[in-house]
Motif scaffolding. Structure first.
Motif, short mmCIF file in Angstrom:
data_model
loop_
_atom_site.label_atom_id
_atom_site.label_comp_id
_atom_site.label_asym_id
_atom_site.label_seq_id
_atom_site.Cartn_x
_atom_site.Cartn_y
_atom_site.Cartn_z
N ASP A 456 0.85 -1.20 0.00
CA ASP A 456 0.00 0.00 0.00
C ASP A 456 0.88 1.25 0.00
O ASP A 456 1.92 1.29 0.69
CB ASP A 456 -0.85 0.07 1.28
CG ASP A 456 -2.06 -0.84 1.27
OD1 ASP A 456 -1.88 -2.05 1.06
OD2 ASP A 456 -3.18 -0.34 1.51
N HIS A 457 0.48 2.25 -0.74
CA HIS A 457 1.07 3.59 -0.65
C HIS A 457 -0.12 4.54 -0.74
O HIS A 457 -1.11 4.20 -1.39
CB HIS A 457 2.00 3.88 -1.83
CG HIS A 457 3.23 3.03 -1.88
ND1 HIS A 457 4.33 3.26 -1.07
CD2 HIS A 457 3.54 1.95 -2.64
CE1 HIS A 457 5.25 2.35 -1.34
NE2 HIS A 457 4.79 1.53 -2.28
N CYS A 513 3.79 10.04 -1.66
CA CYS A 513 3.24 9.06 -0.74
C CYS A 513 3.38 9.67 0.66
O CYS A 513 4.42 10.21 1.01
CB CYS A 513 4.01 7.75 -0.83
SG CYS A 513 3.52 6.58 0.45
N VAL A 515 3.37 8.05 3.49
CA VAL A 515 4.20 7.26 4.42
C VAL A 515 5.50 8.07 4.44
O VAL A 515 6.20 8.13 3.44
CB VAL A 515 4.41 5.83 3.91
CG1 VAL A 515 5.49 5.11 4.70
CG2 VAL A 515 3.09 5.07 3.95
N HIS A 518 8.76 6.99 2.97
CA HIS A 518 8.79 6.91 1.51
C HIS A 518 8.96 8.30 0.90
O HIS A 518 9.74 8.50 -0.02
CB HIS A 518 7.53 6.23 0.98
CG HIS A 518 7.40 4.80 1.41
ND1 HIS A 518 6.26 4.07 1.26
CD2 HIS A 518 8.31 3.97 2.02
CE1 HIS A 518 6.45 2.84 1.74
NE2 HIS A 518 7.68 2.76 2.22
N MET A 523 9.91 9.31 -2.77
CA MET A 523 8.66 8.95 -3.45
C MET A 523 7.78 10.20 -3.50
O MET A 523 6.73 10.29 -2.86
CB MET A 523 7.98 7.81 -2.70
CG MET A 523 6.91 7.13 -3.53
SD MET A 523 6.24 5.73 -2.66
CE MET A 523 5.80 4.70 -4.06
CU CU Z 1 4.60 4.70 0.25
#
Ligand code: CU
Ligand code: C2O
Ligand code: CU
Length: 531
Positions: A456-457, A513, A515, A518, A523
């Motif tokens: 998941d992202h 993302c 997170v 990340h 990302m």
């Molecule tokens: Cu992510």
């Protein structure tokens, strides 16, 4: 179930994600002596390295913690939930909010006899809360007392690009700046602010640099309801009260703390006296929240960007990192119950999924004592998109040779450099100096975001709210259950989400993302909004 799992891991191997055969059996916890041996090894390794950044990038990042984590029993709990502390408005003019924020290291003793060094805004855990009205001019002077640069990003708010705490606009150590913006009508909602310093977002945020931000509106139909606020964050503390650094697994999977806190408190006592408006933030770096209040119903009344058009009944509430919701809790009779975190499998790498349920709070709920209006507001219409953009998330392994040893049961050690090339958007890692996409101001666009990876992202876009048009997973297309303004949305492995968005101000806008590990590893990409 088993078969799907097998397939995932197979694809994983085929795309070159193999870190040695041992991950097939998951990440086995090791005994303490083995952990310590490895830690020692890493310390030796780093002490030989020159202070030079490039060298540092090649040092293996440990897979395990230096010291054992603090036991849950040691952390004080079961105290009544405290409201978030406000950031006081120092302006005496109407329609204006002025305040100062100091960003500084601050030591707190949350656990008796242990000291923890946080990075905090004005020394306040869970952040000073900013409450303003639509139409207000906000002027906040931020002084950076850290030895590293920082910025404050106003997550979800439509503020000018230059005021939005982009990594390009860092406040240098011991420097200061003023963030100034005016909040337009229609912007009432539940937002937050946090660090967005280049390469430091993960650390600065897990150390405490995040706070809540509420914009109120004069014609809010729920204006008179009592409110309470649950800012959920997670903190990792070791047995000495220190906040450990990220391990290689944290960088890959996103860092989760061993304590999930509400307003900085562990398992507090919450009392809901009747019809109360509850605003909830997922301010965790990486933890996904599947919330449930046992034996109660959740009535969703608002999302990231403010009220829905009408209340929606749900059994549980899902918030990926960065998301917010407003809810009302309904019960048939007065009861003592619990707010719990249900297990959610986000397909972490090298870590077997452990379906555990965590109690977040003791809750006493009473039945509704005021009716909830069935019409909350009219949301702006969905416009016809004039452009389409495609975003693809991928994970690749560019494992550089030369660490000279294997770590953790045969898994190759990874350096920051390896990690930084792992999570990509449209095949690239973040570069501050590169514009990835351009948009025209005020032109509605459709963005088709595909998570082409096994984990998941989520997706977050700066500067504006958006509507989700559809989700597509395994060939099945679904639409959201109701219309809502969002700035962050989750994508399951191989899911495609289509959104419609429109930037109303020019300048650089980031998307990434949420997170935060990340994001920190790159990302993330940039949109240039042009006249
Ligand atoms: Cu992510
Ligand atoms: Cu809440 Cu770019 O972030
Ligand atoms: Cu943001």
């Amino acid at each position: 179930m088993l078969r799907r799992d097998f397939m995932d891991r197979r694809t994983f191997l085929e795309t070159g994600m193999c870190l040695g055969a041992s991950f097939l059996v998951g990440c086995q916890p090791k005994d303490k002596s083995q952990q310590q041996k490895e830690t020692m090894h890493h310390q030796d390794h780093s002490s030989h390295a020159a202070a030079n950044q490039d060298d540092k990038k090649n040092i293996a990042v440990p897979y395990t913690y230096q010291s054992p984590l603090l036991e849950r029993e040691k952390f004080p709990s079961h105290q009544p939930l405290q409201p978030l502390k406000p950031l006081l408005n120092q302006s005496n003019t109407t329609n204006s909010f002025e305040a100062n924020i100091e960003v500084k290291p601050h030591t707190l003793s949350l656990v008796p006899s242990l000291q923890t060094e946080f990075f905090l805004y004005n020394g306040i855990l869970a952040g000073p809360q900013i409450v303003v009205n639509e139409g207000d001019t906000v002027k906040i002077k931020v002084t950076n007392r850290l030895t590293q640069p920082t910025t404050i990003h106003w997550h979800g708010l439509p503020v000018p690009s230059k005021q939005d705490g982009n990594p390009q606009d860092a406040i240098e150590p011991y420097g200061s700046r003023v963030y100034q913006f005016k909040l337009p009508s229609g912007s009432a909602g539940t937002y937050w602010y946090h660090s967005h310093a280049h390469g430091l977002t993960s650390e600065q945020t897990y150390k405490g640099l995040a706070g809540s931000f509420i914009v109120k509106s004069k014609d809010d139909p729920l204006r008179d309801l009592p409110e309470q606020h649950w800012l959920i964050s997670d903190l990792r503390l070791d047995e000495n009260g220190n906040i450990p650094e990220n391990t290689a697994l944290d960088w890959m999977n996103g860092r989760e703390g061993n304590f999930v806190l509400i307003n900085g408190q562990l398992e507090p006592k919450i009392t809901i006296k009747g019809t109360e408006r509850i605003r909830i933030w997922n301010a965790c770096n990486a933890r996904y929240l599947r919330l449930k209040i046992l034996d109660c119903k959740i009535i969703v009344i608002g999302s990231d960007g403010g009220l829905l058009e009408s209340p929606q009944n749900q059994e549980e509430l899902f918030l990926s990192p960065g998301e917010r919701y407003e809810i009302i809790v309904e019960t048939s009779t007065k009861r003592n119950t619990h707010l719990v975190l249900l297990p959610y499998n986000r397909e972490k790498m090298m870590q077997a999924f452990e379906p555990e349920t965590i109690t977040l709070a003791e809750v006493t709920v009473s039945p509704l004592d005021k009716p909830i209006p069935q019409k909350l507001r009219e949301l702006p219409p969905l416009e016809t998109p004039q452009e389409t953009k495609h975003i693809v998330y991928t994970e690749v392994m560019n494992h550089s040779e030369g660490h000279g040893h294997d770590d953790m049961q045969g898994m190759s050690a990874m350096s920051m450099q390896d990690l930084q090339n792992m999570f990509l958007i449209n095949g690239k890692t973040y570069d501050m100096g590169r514009m990835d996409l351009t948009s025209k101001v005020n032109v509605p666009e459709k963005w088709v975001i595909k998570n082409d990876s096994h984990m998941d992202h989520n997706f977050h876009l700066h500067g504006t709210q958006f509507y989700v048009l559809s989700h597509e997973l395994n060939g099945k297309v679904s639409k959201p259950d109701y219309k809502s303004l969002k700035d962050t949305i989750n994508l399951k492995p191989y899911e495609t989400v289509s959104i419609i968005c429109k930037q109303q101000l020019t300048g650089i806008r980031l998307f990434h993302c949420h997170v935060l590990e990340h994001e920190n590893l790159g990302m993330m990409a940039q949109l240039n909004v042009l006249e």
